[in-house]
Design a protein around this motif. Structure first.
Motif, PDB file in Angstrom:
ATOM      1  N   ALA A  62       0.827  -1.137   0.029  1.00 49.67           N
ATOM      2  CA  ALA A  62       0.023  -0.051  -0.134  1.00 49.67           C
ATOM      3  C   ALA A  62       0.985   1.359  -0.023  1.00 49.67           C
ATOM      4  CB  ALA A  62      -0.915   0.052   1.240  1.00 49.67           C
ATOM      5  N   HIS A  63       0.233   2.372  -0.366  1.00 49.61           N
ATOM      6  CA  HIS A  63       1.070   3.418  -0.360  1.00 49.61           C
ATOM      7  C   HIS A  63       0.009   4.574  -0.610  1.00 49.61           C
ATOM      8  CE1 HIS A  63       4.011   6.552  -2.419  1.00 49.61           C
ATOM      9  NE2 HIS A  63       5.057   5.560  -1.860  1.00 49.61           N
ATOM     10  N   GLU A  64       0.438   6.020   0.071  1.00 50.11           N
ATOM     11  CA  GLU A  64      -0.428   6.859  -0.007  1.00 50.11           C
ATOM     12  C   GLU A  64      -0.536   7.745  -1.127  1.00 50.11           C
ATOM     13  OE1 GLU A  64       2.562   7.282   0.810  1.00 50.11           O
ATOM     14  OE2 GLU A  64       3.322   9.280   0.179  1.00 50.11           O
ATOM     15  N   ASP A  65       0.369   7.184  -2.023  1.00 51.05           N
ATOM     16  CA  ASP A  65       0.291   8.051  -3.498  1.00 51.05           C
ATOM     17  C   ASP A  65       0.881   6.892  -4.613  1.00 51.05           C
ATOM     18  OD1 ASP A  65       0.298   9.682  -5.511  1.00 51.05           O
ATOM     19  OD2 ASP A  65       1.840  11.042  -5.095  1.00 51.05           O
ATOM     20  N   PRO A  66       0.202   5.867  -4.725  1.00 50.28           N
ATOM     21  CA  PRO A  66       0.998   4.696  -5.480  1.00 50.28           C
ATOM     22  C   PRO A  66       1.188   5.207  -6.995  1.00 50.28           C
ATOM     23  CG  PRO A  66      -1.412   4.257  -5.122  1.00 50.28           C
ATOM     24  CD  PRO A  66      -1.098   5.540  -4.011  1.00 50.28           C
ATOM     25  N   ASP A  67       0.439   6.036  -7.455  1.00 53.80           N
ATOM     26  CA  ASP A  67       0.866   6.439  -8.920  1.00 53.80           C
ATOM     27  C   ASP A  67       2.343   7.198  -9.127  1.00 53.80           C
ATOM     28  OD1 ASP A  67      -1.436   5.347  -9.905  1.00 53.80           O
ATOM     29  OD2 ASP A  67      -2.587   7.365  -9.644  1.00 53.80           O
ATOM     30  N   ASN A  68       2.729   7.731  -7.907  1.00 49.67           N
ATOM     31  CA  ASN A  68       3.865   8.344  -7.922  1.00 49.67           C
ATOM     32  C   ASN A  68       5.280   7.475  -6.987  1.00 49.67           C
ATOM     33  OD1 ASN A  68       3.697  10.717  -9.469  1.00 49.67           O
ATOM     34  ND2 ASN A  68       2.115  11.196  -7.843  1.00 49.67           N
ATOM     35  N   ALA A  69       4.786   6.334  -6.751  1.00 54.49           N
ATOM     36  CA  ALA A  69       5.791   5.442  -5.873  1.00 54.49           C
ATOM     37  C   ALA A  69       6.698   5.027  -6.747  1.00 54.49           C
ATOM     38  CB  ALA A  69       5.121   4.206  -5.483  1.00 54.49           C
ATOM     39  N   PRO A  70       8.159   4.703  -6.366  1.00 52.34           N
ATOM     40  CA  PRO A  70       9.215   4.258  -7.132  1.00 52.34           C
ATOM     41  C   PRO A  70       8.916   3.007  -7.707  1.00 52.34           C
ATOM     42  CG  PRO A  70       9.980   4.606  -4.838  1.00 52.34           C
ATOM     43  CD  PRO A  70       8.473   5.095  -4.789  1.00 52.34           C
ATOM     44  N   SER A  71       8.237   2.160  -6.983  1.00 54.24           N
ATOM     45  CA  SER A  71       8.050   0.768  -7.518  1.00 54.24           C
ATOM     46  C   SER A  71       6.799   0.292  -7.318  1.00 54.24           C
ATOM     47  CB  SER A  71       9.241  -0.290  -7.134  1.00 54.24           C
ATOM     48  OG  SER A  71       9.357  -0.303  -5.628  1.00 54.24           O
ATOM     49  N   ASP A  72       6.243  -0.585  -8.201  1.00 54.40           N
ATOM     50  CA  ASP A  72       5.021  -1.264  -7.957  1.00 54.40           C
ATOM     51  C   ASP A  72       3.661  -0.474  -7.879  1.00 54.40           C
ATOM     52  OD1 ASP A  72       5.926  -3.997  -8.257  1.00 54.40           O
ATOM     53  OD2 ASP A  72       5.833  -4.705  -6.159  1.00 54.40           O
ATOM     54  N   GLY A  73       3.975   0.713  -8.449  1.00 48.94           N
ATOM     55  CA  GLY A  73       2.770   1.871  -8.172  1.00 48.94           C
ATOM     56  C   GLY A  73       1.665   1.056  -8.968  1.00 48.94           C
ATOM     57  N   PRO A  74       1.648   0.669 -10.219  1.00 49.24           N
ATOM     58  CA  PRO A  74       0.307   0.327 -10.641  1.00 49.24           C
ATOM     59  C   PRO A  74      -0.435  -0.885 -10.025  1.00 49.24           C
ATOM     60  CG  PRO A  74       2.183   0.014 -12.362  1.00 49.24           C
ATOM     61  CD  PRO A  74       2.757   0.198 -10.810  1.00 49.24           C
ATOM     62  N   VAL A  75       0.288  -1.599  -8.963  1.00 48.52           N
ATOM     63  CA  VAL A  75      -0.666  -2.869  -8.125  1.00 48.52           C
ATOM     64  C   VAL A  75      -0.741  -2.193  -6.706  1.00 48.52           C
ATOM     65  CG1 VAL A  75       0.465  -4.325  -9.771  1.00 48.52           C
ATOM     66  CG2 VAL A  75       1.398  -3.854  -7.471  1.00 48.52           C
ATOM     67  N   MET A  76      -0.139  -1.687  -6.121  1.00 51.61           N
ATOM     68  CA  MET A  76      -0.232  -1.196  -4.729  1.00 51.61           C
ATOM     69  C   MET A  76      -1.549  -0.510  -4.591  1.00 51.61           C
ATOM     70  SD  MET A  76       3.415   0.192  -3.041  1.00 51.61           S
ATOM     71  CE  MET A  76       4.035   1.296  -4.159  1.00 51.61           C
ATOM     72  N   LEU A  77      -2.121  -0.803  -3.250  1.00 56.64           N
ATOM     73  CA  LEU A  77      -3.418  -0.429  -2.659  1.00 56.64           C
ATOM     74  C   LEU A  77      -3.082   1.034  -2.463  1.00 56.64           C
ATOM     75  CD1 LEU A  77      -4.666  -2.995  -0.277  1.00 56.64           C
ATOM     76  CD2 LEU A  77      -5.127  -2.638  -2.793  1.00 56.64           C
TER      77      LEU A  77
END
Lengths: 259, 259, 259, 259
Positions: C223-238
């Motif tokens: 999970a991530h608070e802003d997955p679309d800008n995460a450095p990896s696995d953005g497309p799948v993180m909640l």
């Protein structure tokens, strides 16, 4: 271990003139390459992706055209049938009745086809293992008709993709029936264009070479003089002028393999 | 469009004498068929199905034997490596470092291998599409080392089964790097025997023919004089006396395809 | 038949502050739903699709941050390791060592990890059948360490697609080890974006529900608070704010299934 | 987001008494669980694996029995049809006409069925992606009949194996038509017994739970009081006494998911 045969033609019968033109051109290429030729074309496309896909000229007009091709060219003719009510008329006009892949488990169709005494070419369903085709062939053979061909045309591989397992060819050959490799439907991408199936025509000659190298009785490959504007299977059909050079290569590989 | 090369040897180095015996026998068959030969054998089997599978002679003994094969036979030698700490020693002993399929995405290993300047043969993971290998090769090429080979060894197809998609060969060749077809691991049935992988050795020559007909730079095929008693990959390795006849057929098909 | 546990966190440790922020937020959501919580984050992404993908903060910085999360939050902590040389340091900092899916057959890594005595979570390779994991677990158990978790994260299904076979969960549970379902990597589309993996984040909660309904010991979901800008696995993180509502649904389903 | 419905019955109509017995028992279990019930049974098994598989009682006897079940039990009745010539008679006797998976692309059958005005349940072919069903439904809808159900029953996954991708359920629901999950055919192992299909009955309730947790309009699950001796689909049918307990669990999960 007889030399391989070509089964080819446009996906569907577009008109009498077109069928005769294609049959003549393909027969010439086959003769040049020393490859026996069987003409294939469909009178009805009964399972198009979309309801608005073109269906074809219909059974009466289609069978008449196929009979004329046979008479004029002197080559055997193959067409596919979709219901038990079609088999008798079709068997009077053509030499080989083809069972479409989706219908390869429909017992009534297989038995009705078998009873005509025609050669029956059963396409392996995309959902079947090659060893499953023994029970399919047995349905035809239960009529006493052992004139059976079995055709590989790709297996489901994830979504919208088929894969050609070349091991399927010897596995199906263990039935004792000649095995055909369908090089053009094997590069189909079912449903891949949303309202139509996509395809990878460019890979069809490659798969044909691989199949002949594996060892087959026949190569099935649809062809068209202008596939991009054909009413069906455009993305997979060979361009007509590819056929001659391809056959020469296939013939040379066939000689190597069958010694 | 150079003639194809054979990469062969026993799956693992069993002893100095066995490696020399195999290399000599394979080199003779290759010479007879007019096929250049690269010897392959592993010093460690790092990912056996079972913890009790035999691992091999180890890196020091293994590399010494490979260096001796290279010196005595005069042929290039290939071995696989499993961690960045192995690449320097291996690159001093052999010509080609191979990245195992399961490890084909491990960036550190690819880069360490690339930096040695050796030829790097990356096996395509069973879980990758052929077009995914461009990014894999790019990891090696980022070191400035463009001496890269890409090997097809089958794609996951359901459980305990691999399938060889011959279209993968031209797709990988679009990278510009030579493409190898691994005919023996492609007939592996991963985990198919419970505590070991099964295989279909009988289909390996068929797939090799299909791949050469599709067009490849090299055929990889492990071989053994007594595969049923080999310590690893027994179910897939070619019998040694199959190699010569197979190569002659492959050579003839290669000539047809490459003109 | 204990209630299910949540394993969650951002794919990689981005910074000390981010890890603490995420751990705190996730722990609160888990507590609210009555679900035990294990924090997960990676110090190195060792097998990115592309050589230019961000790798992470490194082992020393990463383990220090994980140890601080564990100390501050009081929750168990999990991280993945990529080579035998990492296991000792990692086992001192975290509770659970995770074996990445691509590496699940690397005997040395499994044994080195097992010897630490830490809990070992082995992800099932995309190329393995669920029953193949018994031999994988046996590699760890051969060290005397039976504290093993087995994680389903999708099986290869054609190209660039994974599929979650819910039958894999009971099959792996037959080993006697707790089974985890990884809901976010299961919606990965490996290599699907060319130089990165795509994904279908929207389906992750659905697959989590299906897995809990099938019966699992834990749900793994990054999970991530802003997955679309995460450095990896953005497309799948909640998205972080999906976690709380999802857990409440999962908890209710878990109660139904485990009675 | 209406509560889910059960579609169940023995695979084929074995006799009037057996159909009435099964319908009565299943209706009682459904009523106990508060689940609406639709009776399903086939008058003909038109695509058995083997030519010697039992076909059924035939259309005239079968439709009469189904009409009697409907009259006596007061529940809707579903049966599958195999050719356009069967649709009118079937639509007079039953409420829902089902298109078998292998036939889901046969345009004439879909259109003939649609024209009856009956509810049409189309099973997704094992060879189709879930998004391909939009074009299939459109064939039925082209008749003006929008009373359509779409059923997931597993996708081809290697040889002799199906896999249930739970993401297919929301993908098909995007058409706007209610989606059914067929829990018993999804555990079929097509051709897995050589001359018959195998199956994994034990996993059917698990997949049903997973599907209800994903969200469905109906669960389709064939049942039998003695499946091991049933004339068809024995390996996959639920034991009759499993149905009640399963429904209660499914009902509870359905409530959680649909709020």
């Amino acid at each position: 271990d007889l030399p391989f045969v070509l089964i080819s033609g446009p996906c569907q019968i577009e008109s009498r003139d077109h069928a005769l033109f294609m049959a003549d051109a393909l027969a010439k290429s086959a003769t040049d390459a020393g490859v026996p030729f069987i003409f294939k074309s469909s009178f009805d496309k009964a399972n198009r992706t979309s309801v608005s896909g073109k269906r074809g000229v219909g059974i009466d007009a289609g069978l008449a055209i196929l009979a004329e091709v046979k008479a004029k060219l002197g080559c055997p003719v193959l067409t596919d049938i979709h219901g038990p009510e079609q088999v008798d008329a079709a068997a009077q006009a053509v030499d080989i009745l083809q069972i479409p892949a989706f219908l390869c488990r429909q017992t009534d169709l297989l038995i009705a086809a078998g009873k005509t005494g025609a050669v029956i070419n059963v396409k392996k369903g995309q959902f079947l293992a090659p060893w499953d085709m023994a029970a399919v062939a047995q349905k035809v053979a239960s009529t006493g008709n052992e004139r059976i061909l079995l055709t590989e045309r790709g297996a489901s591989f994830g979504y919208n993709t088929l894969v050609s397992d070349m091991r399927a060819l010897p596995v199906m050959a263990e039935t004792g029936y000649p095995v055909v490799f369908d090089a053009t439907h094997s590069v189909q991408q079912p449903g891949g264009l949303g309202s139509a199936s996509g395809g990878q025509r460019d890979y069809a000659p490659l798969l044909a070479r691989s199949a002949v190298a594996a060892g087959v009785a026949a190569i099935f490959a649809e062809a068209h003089e202008d596939p991009d504007n054909a009413p069906s299977d455009g993305p997979v059909m060979l361009k007509l002028d590819w056929v001659g050079p391809m056959l020469k290569q296939l013939k040379a590989i066939d000689r190597v393999v069958k010694g």
